[in-house]
Each structure stands twice: as structure tokens, then as C-alpha cells.
Design an enzyme around this catalytic site. Structure first.
Site, PDB file in Angstrom:
ATOM      1  N   ASP A 135      33.478  25.351 -28.555  1.00 33.18           N
ATOM      2  CA  ASP A 135      32.289  24.996 -29.321  1.00 33.18           C
ATOM      3  C   ASP A 135      32.540  23.902 -30.342  1.00 33.18           C
ATOM      4  OD1 ASP A 135      33.933  26.804 -30.940  1.00 33.18           O
ATOM      5  OD2 ASP A 135      32.281  26.723 -32.383  1.00 33.18           O
ATOM      6  N   ASP A 174      45.820  25.078 -30.491  1.00 28.65           N
ATOM      7  CA  ASP A 174      45.931  23.804 -31.211  1.00 28.65           C
ATOM      8  C   ASP A 174      47.099  23.930 -32.197  1.00 28.65           C
ATOM      9  OD1 ASP A 174      45.484  21.380 -32.394  1.00 28.65           O
ATOM     10  OD2 ASP A 174      43.610  21.931 -33.371  1.00 28.65           O
TER      11      ASP A 174
HETATM   12  P1  IMP Z   1      44.596  27.071 -33.660  1.00 30.37           P
HETATM   13  O1  IMP Z   1      44.706  28.264 -34.550  1.00 30.37           O
HETATM   14  O2  IMP Z   1      44.648  25.781 -34.432  1.00 30.37           O
HETATM   15  O3  IMP Z   1      45.598  27.071 -32.527  1.00 30.37           O
HETATM   16  O4  IMP Z   1      43.162  27.058 -33.061  1.00 30.37           O
HETATM   17  C1  IMP Z   1      42.776  27.944 -32.111  1.00 30.37           C
HETATM   18  C2  IMP Z   1      41.272  28.093 -32.063  1.00 30.37           C
HETATM   19  O5  IMP Z   1      40.602  26.971 -32.602  1.00 30.37           O
HETATM   20  C3  IMP Z   1      40.829  28.181 -30.631  1.00 30.37           C
HETATM   21  O6  IMP Z   1      40.777  29.518 -30.204  1.00 30.37           O
HETATM   22  C4  IMP Z   1      39.478  27.537 -30.661  1.00 30.37           C
HETATM   23  O7  IMP Z   1      38.480  28.484 -30.948  1.00 30.37           O
HETATM   24  C5  IMP Z   1      39.548  26.535 -31.788  1.00 30.37           C
HETATM   25  N1  IMP Z   1      39.829  25.154 -31.306  1.00 30.37           N
HETATM   26  C6  IMP Z   1      41.000  24.487 -31.323  1.00 30.37           C
HETATM   27  N2  IMP Z   1      40.882  23.255 -30.806  1.00 30.37           N
HETATM   28  C7  IMP Z   1      39.588  23.147 -30.425  1.00 30.37           C
HETATM   29  C8  IMP Z   1      38.834  22.081 -29.782  1.00 30.37           C
HETATM   30  O8  IMP Z   1      39.321  20.989 -29.444  1.00 30.37           O
HETATM   31  N3  IMP Z   1      37.518  22.354 -29.556  1.00 30.37           N
HETATM   32  C9  IMP Z   1      36.920  23.533 -29.902  1.00 30.37           C
HETATM   33  N4  IMP Z   1      37.588  24.549 -30.486  1.00 30.37           N
HETATM   34  C10 IMP Z   1      38.907  24.345 -30.746  1.00 30.37           C
HETATM   35 MG    MG Z   2      36.071  28.018 -31.982  1.00 32.11          MG
END
Ligand code: IMP
Ligand code: MG
Length: 189
Positions: A165, A109
Site C-alpha cells: 500500500d 525493507d
Molecule cells: P521494514 O520494517 O522496513 O522491513 O518494513 C516492512 C514493512 O513495511 C512491510 O511489511 C510493508 O508493509 C512496508 N513496506 C516496506 N517497503 C514498502 C514498499 O516499497 N511499499 C509498500 N510498503 C512497504
Molecule cells: Mg504497509
């Protein structure tokens, strides 16, 4: 099986995910074979807990010597928005010095988690760090980082199921769905 009531829309069925995962596994397998990576030098590092269904599918089709390792890196703390600084809750148990590492992620994300893990693994002396993610939400990116392989690119919506989740729940849904976040606000478990 009836859809979970928190499902707004199913994006990918179990069959679609498995088919795509098999393609990814074969593509990545060819990559390592073409590079003549020696036996036992590909270390698959799954980022728990979200990677479980994807990684379980992936390794069944990945026909190359490898070792599997896991890390728990948290940044979400239960909500639907990233909180910032990631934290390692479960560290590696083997040396990855001079190894080819493939990180297996459920979703990217903001990119903050992945950037942190990638830096950490490079710092530990890996020879090469590649990333495969089941899902990618490029519109959410706040740091510059991308996966080397991704299963599906999706819009910036909160998704659940197949490892993903909401507050540690719904990881067991056998599909990936957009979560009905309006319902979540008044939801009683
Ligand atoms: P980031 O650090 O923002 O890239 O987020 C990564 C982590 O956030 C992922 O490994 C997921 O565990 C969680 N995550 C990001 N987007 C979602 C979503 O839409 N649903 C559930 N978990 C998410
Ligand atoms: Mg998560």
C-alpha cells in the site's frame, strides 16, 4: 485494465507473481516434507495486511498440513519511510510452543518489522521460525536479518500493488509496480 496513474513502472505481472509463488510453495513444501514435520505443526503466520494476495496464492499451492494465523504489526504509519519501533496491533490467538512457524511477509525493507516479529515468535517458544517474503529490498536493510525464501529481489524503490500500500490504498492493483513518488506529493485522492 488501464494502469493506475501513480504507476511509474510495472515490475511484475499477476501471472509472473503467481508462477513464482507456486515455485516457492513447492520448494517450502519439500522442505517441511524432507524434515518429516508432523501434521498440523506448520503454522503459517501472515503479516497483515500486505500478505493477503501473496498468502492467498501461496496456500493454494502449499500441499502440507498447516494452520493459518495472522498478526498486524505496524511500523510505517502511512508514509513511504519506516518510522522505527514496530507495534503489535493484532496478536496471535493460538499457542505456537514447539511448533514450526513460517512467517509470510509481503516485503522486507529495513528488516525492523521482521526482526521484531521473529524475536517475538521465538520468545513464544516456537521450535523453528522460517520466513518467506514476496519481495526483498536488501539495500534498505538497517538490521541484520534475511528471509529464508524470497520471491523477487528489487531495488530500493517504493512499490505498490498486490497487497502493498501507499497510505492503505493501492493494495488491490493486480501487479507490483514502482510508485511515482513525485506525483504522490501533489496527489488528490
Ligand atoms: P521494514 O520494517 O522496513 O522491513 O518494513 C516492512 C514493512 O513495511 C512491510 O511489511 C510493508 O508493509 C512496508 N513496506 C516496506 N517497503 C514498502 C514498499 O516499497 N511499499 C509498500 N510498503 C512497504
Ligand atoms: Mg504497509
Amino acid at each position: 485494465m488501464k494502469n493506475h496513474p501513480l504507476v511509474k513502472e510495472i515490475l511484475f505481472s499477476k501471472e509472473e507473481i503467481e508462477t513464482r509463488t507456486k515455485q516457492l510453495a513447492k520448494e517450502i513444501e519439500s522442505y517441511y516434507k524432507s524434515k518429516n514435520v508432523n501434521e498440523n505443526t506448520v503454522i503459517l503466520i501472515g503479516l497483515l495486511k500486505g500478505c493477503i494476495p501473496f498468502m492467498a496464492d501461496f496456500i493454494k499451492y502449499f500441499d502440507h498440513e498447516c494452520q493459518t494465523e495472522y498478526m498486524v504489526v505496524s511500523s510505517y504509519l502511512g508514509g513511504t519511510k519506516t518510522t522505527g519501533e514496530p507495534k503489535i496491533n493484532l496478536d496471535l490467538n493460538i499457542s505456537i510452543k514447539d511448533k514450526h512457524v513460517l512467517i509470510i511477509e509481503d516485503i522486507i525493507d529495513s528488516g525492523i518489522t521482521l526482526k521484531y516479529v521473529k524475536n517475538y515468535i521465538s520468545f513464544k517458544g516456537a521450535k523453528e521460525v522460517k520466513v518467506v517474503t514476496l519481495l526483498d529490498k536488501p539495500e534498505g536493510r538497517t538490521v541484520k536479518i534475511d528471509a529464508d525464501w524470497s520471491g523477487f529481489v528489487i531495488k530500493h524503490e517504493f512499490v505498490i500493488g498486490y497487497g502493498l500500500d501507499y497510505d492503505e490504498r493501492l493494495r488491490n492493483l493486480p501487479y507490483i509496480a514502482v510508485c511515482d513518488v513525485d506525483k504522490l506529493k501533489v496527489w488528490k485522492w
